[in-house]
Design a protein around this motif. Structure first.
Motif, PDB file in Angstrom:
ATOM      1  N   ALA A   1       0.825  -1.216   0.000  1.00  0.00           N
ATOM      2  CA  ALA A   1       0.000   0.000   0.000  1.00  0.00           C
ATOM      3  C   ALA A   1       0.856   1.262   0.000  1.00  0.00           C
ATOM      4  O   ALA A   1       0.618   2.203  -0.745  1.00  0.00           O
ATOM      5  CB  ALA A   1      -0.925  -0.001   1.199  1.00  0.00           C
ATOM      6  N   THR A   2       1.881   1.282   0.836  1.00  0.00           N
ATOM      7  CA  THR A   2       2.610   2.526   1.076  1.00  0.00           C
ATOM      8  C   THR A   2       3.562   2.882  -0.063  1.00  0.00           C
ATOM      9  O   THR A   2       4.030   4.015  -0.157  1.00  0.00           O
ATOM     10  CB  THR A   2       3.362   2.448   2.424  1.00  0.00           C
ATOM     11  OG1 THR A   2       3.580   3.764   2.898  1.00  0.00           O
ATOM     12  CG2 THR A   2       4.683   1.696   2.282  1.00  0.00           C
ATOM     13  N   ILE A   3       3.836   1.920  -0.932  1.00  0.00           N
ATOM     14  CA  ILE A   3       4.712   2.200  -2.077  1.00  0.00           C
ATOM     15  C   ILE A   3       4.121   3.296  -2.956  1.00  0.00           C
ATOM     16  O   ILE A   3       4.826   4.147  -3.506  1.00  0.00           O
ATOM     17  CB  ILE A   3       4.935   0.911  -2.905  1.00  0.00           C
ATOM     18  CG1 ILE A   3       5.845  -0.041  -2.141  1.00  0.00           C
ATOM     19  CG2 ILE A   3       5.490   1.220  -4.289  1.00  0.00           C
ATOM     20  CD1 ILE A   3       5.911  -1.448  -2.714  1.00  0.00           C
ATOM     21  N   VAL A   4       2.791   3.284  -3.037  1.00  0.00           N
ATOM     22  CA  VAL A   4       2.097   4.174  -3.971  1.00  0.00           C
ATOM     23  C   VAL A   4       2.235   5.661  -3.634  1.00  0.00           C
ATOM     24  O   VAL A   4       2.403   6.501  -4.512  1.00  0.00           O
ATOM     25  CB  VAL A   4       0.609   3.775  -4.057  1.00  0.00           C
ATOM     26  CG1 VAL A   4      -0.166   4.714  -4.947  1.00  0.00           C
ATOM     27  CG2 VAL A   4       0.499   2.334  -4.552  1.00  0.00           C
ATOM     28  N   SER A   5       2.222   5.977  -2.355  1.00  0.00           N
ATOM     29  CA  SER A   5       2.218   7.392  -1.965  1.00  0.00           C
ATOM     30  C   SER A   5       3.404   8.150  -2.562  1.00  0.00           C
ATOM     31  O   SER A   5       3.283   9.323  -2.908  1.00  0.00           O
ATOM     32  CB  SER A   5       2.214   7.524  -0.442  1.00  0.00           C
ATOM     33  OG  SER A   5       3.243   6.736   0.117  1.00  0.00           O
ATOM     34  N   GLY A   6       4.545   7.471  -2.688  1.00  0.00           N
ATOM     35  CA  GLY A   6       5.733   8.150  -3.195  1.00  0.00           C
ATOM     36  C   GLY A   6       5.569   8.653  -4.614  1.00  0.00           C
ATOM     37  O   GLY A   6       5.904   9.801  -4.920  1.00  0.00           O
ATOM     38  N   ALA A   7       5.027   7.788  -5.467  1.00  0.00           N
ATOM     39  CA  ALA A   7       4.889   8.164  -6.877  1.00  0.00           C
ATOM     40  C   ALA A   7       3.832   9.247  -7.068  1.00  0.00           C
ATOM     41  O   ALA A   7       3.835   9.979  -8.051  1.00  0.00           O
ATOM     42  CB  ALA A   7       4.528   6.938  -7.713  1.00  0.00           C
ATOM     43  N   MET A   8       2.912   9.335  -6.100  1.00  0.00           N
ATOM     44  CA  MET A   8       1.815  10.308  -6.229  1.00  0.00           C
ATOM     45  C   MET A   8       2.035  11.531  -5.337  1.00  0.00           C
ATOM     46  O   MET A   8       1.126  12.341  -5.134  1.00  0.00           O
ATOM     47  CB  MET A   8       0.488   9.625  -5.887  1.00  0.00           C
ATOM     48  CG  MET A   8       0.158   8.454  -6.812  1.00  0.00           C
ATOM     49  SD  MET A   8      -1.370   7.600  -6.328  1.00  0.00           S
ATOM     50  CE  MET A   8      -2.584   8.865  -6.746  1.00  0.00           C
ATOM     51  N   ALA A   9       3.263  11.665  -4.835  1.00  0.00           N
ATOM     52  CA  ALA A   9       3.541  12.701  -3.845  1.00  0.00           C
ATOM     53  C   ALA A   9       3.367  14.118  -4.372  1.00  0.00           C
ATOM     54  O   ALA A   9       3.466  14.358  -5.567  1.00  0.00           O
ATOM     55  CB  ALA A   9       4.962  12.527  -3.320  1.00  0.00           C
ATOM     56  N   GLU A  10       3.078  15.026  -3.475  1.00  0.00           N
ATOM     57  CA  GLU A  10       3.082  16.487  -3.683  1.00  0.00           C
ATOM     58  C   GLU A  10       1.925  17.033  -4.512  1.00  0.00           C
ATOM     59  O   GLU A  10       1.899  18.232  -4.804  1.00  0.00           O
ATOM     60  CB  GLU A  10       4.418  16.946  -4.288  1.00  0.00           C
ATOM     61  CG  GLU A  10       5.628  16.520  -3.469  1.00  0.00           C
ATOM     62  CD  GLU A  10       6.857  17.352  -3.772  1.00  0.00           C
ATOM     63  OE1 GLU A  10       7.185  18.224  -2.943  1.00  0.00           O
ATOM     64  OE2 GLU A  10       7.470  17.134  -4.828  1.00  0.00           O
ATOM     65  N   ARG A  11       0.961  16.192  -4.884  1.00  0.00           N
ATOM     66  CA  ARG A  11      -0.140  16.734  -5.698  1.00  0.00           C
ATOM     67  C   ARG A  11      -1.441  15.979  -5.553  1.00  0.00           C
ATOM     68  O   ARG A  11      -2.442  16.339  -6.173  1.00  0.00           O
ATOM     69  CB  ARG A  11       0.278  16.753  -7.159  1.00  0.00           C
ATOM     70  CG  ARG A  11       0.687  15.376  -7.724  1.00  0.00           C
ATOM     71  CD  ARG A  11       1.626  15.540  -8.882  1.00  0.00           C
ATOM     72  NE  ARG A  11       1.821  14.346  -9.692  1.00  0.00           N
ATOM     73  CZ  ARG A  11       2.668  13.354  -9.379  1.00  0.00           C
ATOM     74  NH1 ARG A  11       3.310  13.371  -8.236  1.00  0.00           N
ATOM     75  NH2 ARG A  11       2.831  12.333 -10.193  1.00  0.00           N
ATOM     76  N   THR A  12      -1.462  14.903  -4.753  1.00  0.00           N
ATOM     77  CA  THR A  12      -2.680  14.105  -4.621  1.00  0.00           C
ATOM     78  C   THR A  12      -3.564  14.600  -3.483  1.00  0.00           C
ATOM     79  O   THR A  12      -3.078  14.812  -2.371  1.00  0.00           O
ATOM     80  CB  THR A  12      -2.327  12.633  -4.353  1.00  0.00           C
ATOM     81  OG1 THR A  12      -1.398  12.197  -5.341  1.00  0.00           O
ATOM     82  CG2 THR A  12      -3.565  11.763  -4.393  1.00  0.00           C
TER      83      THR A  12
ATOM     84  N   ARG B   1       3.859  17.160 -11.405  1.00  0.00           N
ATOM     85  CA  ARG B   1       3.756  18.302 -10.504  1.00  0.00           C
ATOM     86  C   ARG B   1       3.946  19.600 -11.292  1.00  0.00           C
ATOM     87  O   ARG B   1       4.716  19.625 -12.261  1.00  0.00           O
ATOM     88  CB  ARG B   1       4.839  18.216  -9.419  1.00  0.00           C
ATOM     89  CG  ARG B   1       4.612  17.134  -8.400  1.00  0.00           C
ATOM     90  CD  ARG B   1       5.868  16.878  -7.595  1.00  0.00           C
ATOM     91  NE  ARG B   1       6.929  16.301  -8.417  1.00  0.00           N
ATOM     92  CZ  ARG B   1       8.161  16.091  -7.992  1.00  0.00           C
ATOM     93  NH1 ARG B   1       8.499  16.457  -6.769  1.00  0.00           N
ATOM     94  NH2 ARG B   1       9.066  15.549  -8.785  1.00  0.00           N
ATOM     95  N   THR B   2       3.250  20.632 -10.871  1.00  0.00           N
ATOM     96  CA  THR B   2       3.424  21.934 -11.502  1.00  0.00           C
ATOM     97  C   THR B   2       4.904  22.312 -11.463  1.00  0.00           C
ATOM     98  O   THR B   2       5.525  22.230 -10.414  1.00  0.00           O
ATOM     99  CB  THR B   2       2.614  22.992 -10.729  1.00  0.00           C
ATOM    100  OG1 THR B   2       1.258  22.540 -10.655  1.00  0.00           O
ATOM    101  CG2 THR B   2       2.669  24.333 -11.432  1.00  0.00           C
ATOM    102  N   GLY B   3       5.438  22.671 -12.603  1.00  0.00           N
ATOM    103  CA  GLY B   3       6.832  23.087 -12.642  1.00  0.00           C
ATOM    104  C   GLY B   3       7.810  21.953 -12.892  1.00  0.00           C
ATOM    105  O   GLY B   3       9.009  22.186 -13.046  1.00  0.00           O
ATOM    106  N   LYS B   4       7.317  20.734 -12.961  1.00  0.00           N
ATOM    107  CA  LYS B   4       8.225  19.602 -13.183  1.00  0.00           C
ATOM    108  C   LYS B   4       8.751  19.589 -14.617  1.00  0.00           C
ATOM    109  O   LYS B   4       9.891  19.227 -14.860  1.00  0.00           O
ATOM    110  CB  LYS B   4       7.495  18.292 -12.866  1.00  0.00           C
ATOM    111  CG  LYS B   4       8.315  17.030 -13.160  1.00  0.00           C
ATOM    112  CD  LYS B   4       9.584  16.964 -12.307  1.00  0.00           C
ATOM    113  CE  LYS B   4      10.403  15.721 -12.615  1.00  0.00           C
ATOM    114  NZ  LYS B   4      11.806  15.992 -12.923  1.00  0.00           N
ATOM    115  N   TYR B   5       7.887  19.969 -15.555  1.00  0.00           N
ATOM    116  CA  TYR B   5       8.321  20.014 -16.954  1.00  0.00           C
ATOM    117  C   TYR B   5       8.150  21.414 -17.509  1.00  0.00           C
ATOM    118  O   TYR B   5       7.105  22.037 -17.315  1.00  0.00           O
ATOM    119  CB  TYR B   5       7.554  18.995 -17.785  1.00  0.00           C
ATOM    120  CG  TYR B   5       7.857  17.572 -17.366  1.00  0.00           C
ATOM    121  CD1 TYR B   5       9.068  16.970 -17.703  1.00  0.00           C
ATOM    122  CD2 TYR B   5       6.948  16.853 -16.602  1.00  0.00           C
ATOM    123  CE1 TYR B   5       9.359  15.677 -17.295  1.00  0.00           C
ATOM    124  CE2 TYR B   5       7.244  15.550 -16.187  1.00  0.00           C
ATOM    125  CZ  TYR B   5       8.445  14.979 -16.535  1.00  0.00           C
ATOM    126  OH  TYR B   5       8.745  13.705 -16.117  1.00  0.00           O
TER     127      TYR B   5
END
Ligand code: ADP
Ligand code: ADP
Ligand code: ADP
Lengths: 448, 113, 448, 448, 113, 113
Positions: free
Chosen positions: C141-152, C225-229
């Motif tokens: 379960a907790t693996i997912v939070s990292g990839a979705m960080a800072e905007r979910t 994330r905003t500003g990532k690209y």
């Protein structure tokens, strides 16, 4: 290979027979296990758990060293701690273990177990013993990074890591502990210090002093950090950037030491409790003594000194944790706590050797104290009977570790170079060596 | 009275302070700053992505001095901060109309020191 | 219920009979225990300790994710890690465990063990097995939070947590590991991948890839994330705010993995040591390889990449930790270390999927590699015999986890919304979602 | 003393006989061990491991308290946590253990085991039991520092530490748990609450409430931190400076609690798993409930409240972790999570008692709830049968701990003084008391 | 020469920099600041207690320019920083009497750029 | 218009703010600073080595006001910040030639408030 192990149902159905069936290469038939078989398994479980606790000391060291140094070098010190263990692990597997516990004269092990790869068809306790000894080697290795912090070239540090776990530690380790792994019984040589009856249960000398004397050699060869000593030679303080992190590191080390000392029994029995008590009493006494010593000496209870006091008590009790009385453990810790404060000041202000985290004082000075101190409080033998051999052992380790350390670091200095240049040092190793920042976005004054 | 503002390289701060003390300028205020100038900035990278850092860490000095001290102060800063490399920094001088010492309420010239 | 257990005196007086008397529902009479009984107890103790170590991986993930992202989102990411485990635990108890290990066809478990409440009158190993499997589910379960960080959106993340531990993970888990809990012997279905002989000892595919493919679905559905690209689509770096904290997280994960892999034996015997060795060798090799790969690729040894390298090595060895040779373990780790660097860059710069902590590369890509890699180094079977089923298993997991992930996140997106608005993102999730600050008082530049 | 233990070869050669030979003072001959002997050893290993986990709760508390308070006091709070455990350890060895488990009336223990030094010739489980109880005492002690944070004179806190572990905790501990160590069987007195059948498996009341009521006395005697209440008496927020660190502390505590609760069996058997499950379910439920309660109450899911929720659930389940159903464990946790939010607000805004980290709400209020709550969900006994004694026990502990706490702190206040002066408080305890900074170089606003 | 000081919203910094570059203003110094103004501030809460945060994170720009650049600089900042919301910030212009480039010792106009 | 810059003790900030509000000065910007002055600095020690800290934490206030407010502002700061101890701080006044409200583009006096 161990697939069967995992099928719980079987175990439930057949009263752990599965567990028994699953035995790697153990000696008895696959029918009802005997109590002795189960005791062997218990020894394995205990030793494995202890090994994991000792492994956990790695972040403990990393945090202490990072916390006691400057923010601009935090990434670098962490990388060094990560890499000395990683490279050390491979070196240990390739050469170290064989040199320390393999066949051979009392002077150098080796042969049979070299390239522990084939060792993978060993059995039971073997593998657990291998990982347990591996994390011990890693402990000796990681002590050094602290004393050499904030100015050592990253690449040279990587090279160093190969030698400590591959050669320096295992060779002396064989002299002192070669007998552990079968020793005589299995026709291996014990190592000459072992045969002389040198007492060092969990490694005040074998592990901690070994790392510390190499660290001393490193600190001397490197010279002090820019700005550490004024033109007048007066020592300047370079405060650590994150004391809470360092404190966490110390608590983690204390926790891990419950694997380091009690685990050295590699046996699941009552001795564990005894050793846990002496270890804990000494650590507590060390913290109190260091706090008081600092208070008396500097007028205030210094936090980083008190934290060093815990480590001082732990290092000192490591040699005698199994054989000193509880009262003795407390005294050993108290003395260690005072010693570390005195030693840190002496090394910094008198010897003018720059050891940012006090590694030499903690692991070297207190390692020696613990090795000798046990003679006073041994619950069975007398001071006179023990002191001689203990002193010899301490001396042997100093000559070996400091000597090889000086040679290694001076060769590195002469070849790829041991120290970063001044600009990089001022800029900080994180940016210079890794192009990274430890605390991106945080505003940090970086003028010392 | 003048208000002197200077941006210098962080690692030069100690030298600048020594020079200022030597010039009898004992009082100053400093803040952390990021500077952007000719000094191209450097390249940092994170997880393989390059970061062109063009905001470089600097230290900002603010020193209020009496007219007589302006030159001494400027040259002290220059001496302490100059390395000859791009990025050494700048000194700005503005006119200081009034100065008050909060503790005593003194005003003007005698409040400066 | 277990009151008797605690009375030490009794034990001393009656040689652990109390301990024996105290057995929950265990099979033998209350007189002298047999060695097999004690082995069962040893298996319980070992499995419980391993479960606790695996639980401890939770803060490991939390720190890695917090450290690799920005200070303005640190509280939020920590809350997500805390909540996915907390909600996941309840969901696991209510539905998950039953679906994964209960009666049922090879396609869906369930029935008998649903609402594990009544499960509380199980016995012995059962409960320990339950907690051990619970923390495994929490890991996925907790693996997912990292990839979705800072905007979910926080609330959507909470909803997600119910589904992963309650449905997605246990259903596929049953296919692969249904046989673990008794399986055939107790008349349960084993799960079809289990019956096909798919090898994944501790979960490179079953746990890590499962989480990673859901994470991939999440990252894609969310967008970057905003500003990532940049407008030109060029990837921009968004440096993590606390590398020392992230490093501590990695060390904690390494430590916890000694529960994850060796613990999967759920048996106290020599296999533990073997698996601990392979696990440690692979982690070390992963760190070294990632450091070198980064060095070659970016000109400097990148810290966060090296840290990812450790995790890469750990994830990769998880499938074959019990059956590959020591040499094989090292190679698996080395390859994983290189793979993670390549994958992070590829996903970021080519696929332009924004995975702030590299979760997909570490747990997905290296999970696949480990599952396939074991075929090369299996100490008993040949590559040809194994590769087929392994490939099928990998594919099955991808289709299932990525597919259900896409469905879940798109439904969330269409309903309560998956992503915070731009203002909140710029302001930071900590203030926007929680009204808290992670580092109150600290001056932090918050312009990226 | 345990030298033999370490020789692995012997064990391999002689099927763990070495392990057996090595038994400290255990009861059976040095020939083949019986299964019961091995079970005793298993109990020892398990209890020791649990004790280490409980020890690890110390940094957990230190981080929570440091993270929830201001940066300018971080060194100070860490020193207090370090010292209350260190001093407490020595006091426990010198007096505490004897008072709690020694000979004596049902009112006061002592005698036989005073100065546990001679206790070092005990055997087996004894030593392990000693260290296990030592870390429990340390837990009670360290709870107090949180409630008294940011304003307590360092030296007075040191004095307090002697009394809690040397007198207050062991005396009440004897009333409740005197029976644990042999009790009647060995002719010791059990303690009167024990004889009344008071249920508190791992110490919701005996450990946590004890610490909390002393903490309450301390917070009252000290008064609020400068600036905590406006002239109008309105409560002001004083945000913690490092939430990620506090969160790590909470996870560490959760981890340690798996030693605290399951370890209280001091027996290696199936009960461990059962207790681990109830403990974990309650912690998870507590986190969820506190988050929701905070959300409803303050409009946003507060991070520090959710973290407190975990601890609330853990403290509450501690009393009944062995005897409540799984469903019951969840409900106990849910109620605790709500309670802690309500209690924190009530104590802060209504009672206007300044408890910076919520120690009283977490350990006191939820400790009481857990002790009473188990009556509702006991898997065997009825509410009516249990509630009476439970209420008495709760009351006894409050009167004792709060009473002695008030006396102790008021004496300290009247003599050496309990509180730092205003200047030092504004400046920060780190500089004032230790002359150190926690985050040297970091720019931190220090105007509240 | 003028010294231009501006307070802007942190998240506008990058845009402001772009605009300044576009206006050939390549050099500037920035610091973190907290601002208090019309923008009411926002409400944060900690453990159930409300915090009225009226010191809001801002970024302070300091730019020394020659007379000819003043207008261009001001409008560049305005373009880059304006969102139309309260809190956008302020620009202050003071007279700059002297400017010194530490590296070279150059003074006045040519030291600015 | 004047630009008032003041250095005060961090712990006085709240009082100063109150006084300024009372004087109808509602807008200001603050930054962290380190000050060096008459106040000797204090002695900190680390691992037994003494550190003579002569850069003391201060808070820097920057307030733009119209001529009419200068005196009120100065006295408000003095009232709020004065403890009578060395280290209370300083107030500097410079001439403010222009002020722009980014949000509206207003200039001069009306842009200040
Ligand atoms: N016109 C300016 N306005 C504000 N700050 C400036 C200006 N020019 C330079 N600075 C400050 O001085 C620092 C050094 O300037 P830079 O141009 O890099 O070096 P040099 O002046 O030696 O060419 C910059 O980083 C910036 O902080
Ligand atoms: N008179 C002033 N003196 C100093 N700083 C000011 C002044 N007025 C505004 N500021 C700065 O500008 C920021 C924005 O001002 P504010 O009044 O909130 O928005 P607006 O100017 O759009 O009404 C403030 O947070 C403060 O940092
Ligand atoms: N001439 C100056 N230039 C810049 N800052 C100054 C000057 N004089 C004082 N300060 C600031 O004011 C603070 C207080 O000054 P100090 O001399 O210590 O106290 P006092 O003014 O009461 O004698 C200093 O720490 C410094 O930040």
């Amino acid at each position: 290979m161990f697939e069967e192990n995992r099928k719980v149902g079987v175990k439930l159905g057949m009263l752990a027979l599965a567990g028994v069936l699953a035995f790697g290469g153990s000696a008895f038939a696959a029918d009802e296990p005997t109590a002795a078989d189960v005791q062997t398994n218990l020894n394995i479980v205990w030793t494995a758990v202890a090994a994991f606790l000792v492994f956990f000391m790695q972040p403990g060291f990393a945090l202490v060293e990072a916390g006691f140094t400057r923010a601009k070098n935090a990434c670098n010190i962490i990388m060094k701690n990560l890499m000395d263990f990683s490279i050390g692990t491979i070196a240990w597997w390739a050469i170290g273990f064989g040199l320390m516990f393999g066949l051979g004269s009392g002077w150098i092990g080796g042969g049979s177990n070299l390239f522990s790869a084939d060792f993978s068809n060993g059995s039971d306790l073997n593998w657990t013993f291998f990982i347990f000894q591996c994390v011990f080697a890693g402990t000796a290795a990681t002590i050094v990074s602290g004393a050499m912090a904030e100015r050592t070239k990253f690449v040279s540090y990587l090279v160093y890591s190969i030698f400590i776990c591959g050669l320096i530690y295992p060779i002396s380790g064989h002299w002192f502990w070669g007998g552990l792994f079968g020793g005589g019984e299995n026709g291996f040589a014990n190592g000459f210090m072992w045969d002389m009856g040198f007492l060092d249960f969990a490694g005040s000398t074998v592990v901690h002093s070994c790392g510390a004397w190499i660290a001393l050699a490193g600190a001397i060869t490197l010279g002090a950090r820019t700005g550490k000593y004024g033109p007048d030679g007066k020592s300047k303080a370079i405060p650590g950037h994150n004391i809470p992190l360092a404190a966490l590191g110390v608590f983690i080390l204390w926790f891990g030491w419950f694997g380091f000392n009690p685990g050295s029994t590699t046996t699941g029995d009552g001795a564990i409790g005894y050793i846990a008590v002496t270890t804990n009493l000494s650590a507590a006494a060390g913290a109190i003594a260091a706090m008081l010593a600092g208070w008396v000496r500097f007028g205030k209870p210094d936090v980083s000194m008190s934290l060093n006091g815990v480590l001082a008590g732990l290092v000192a009790i490591t040699a005698g944790c199994d054989c000193v009385t509880f009262g003795g453990a407390i005294i050993i810790g108290l003395v260690a706590g005072v010693l570390v404060v005195v030693a840190v000041e002496f090394i910094d202000k008198v010897l003018k050797i720059d050891d940012p985290v006090g590694a030499v004082s903690v692991h070297g000075v207190c390692g020696v104290w613990g090795t000798i101190g046990l003679c006073f409080f041994h619950s069975e033998s007398s001071f006179a009977d023990l002191i001689g051999v203990q002193l010899i052992g301490v001396a042997v380790m100093f000559v070996w570790a400091f000597g090889t350390g000086m040679i290694l670091f001076n060769i590195l200095k002469a070849t790829i170079g041991l120290r970063t240049n001044r600009e990089e040092e001022l800029k900080g190793m994180d940016l210079a060596e890794h192009g990274n920042e430890a605390y991106s976005g945080f505003q940090i004054f970086n003028n010392i | 009275m003048k208000l002197i503002t200077a941006y210098i390289q962080p690692e030069r701060l100690n030298d600048v302070k020594q020079k200022l003390y030597a010039a009898d300028v004992m009082k100053m205020s400093i803040t952390n700053a990021l500077g952007c100038g000719q000094q191209g900035g450097y390249h940092e990278s994170y997880r393989g992505v390059d970061i062109e850092v063009n905001l470089i860490k600097k230290i900002r000095l603010e020193i209020a001095v009496n007219a007589a001290f302006v030159e001494k102060t400027i040259s002290a800063i220059v001496e302490g901060a100059r390395t000859g490399n791009i990025g050494d920094g700048k000194i700005f001088v503005t006119n200081l109309e009034e100065c008050v010492r909060i503790r005593t309420g003194e005003k003007g010239e005698e409040a400066i020191g």
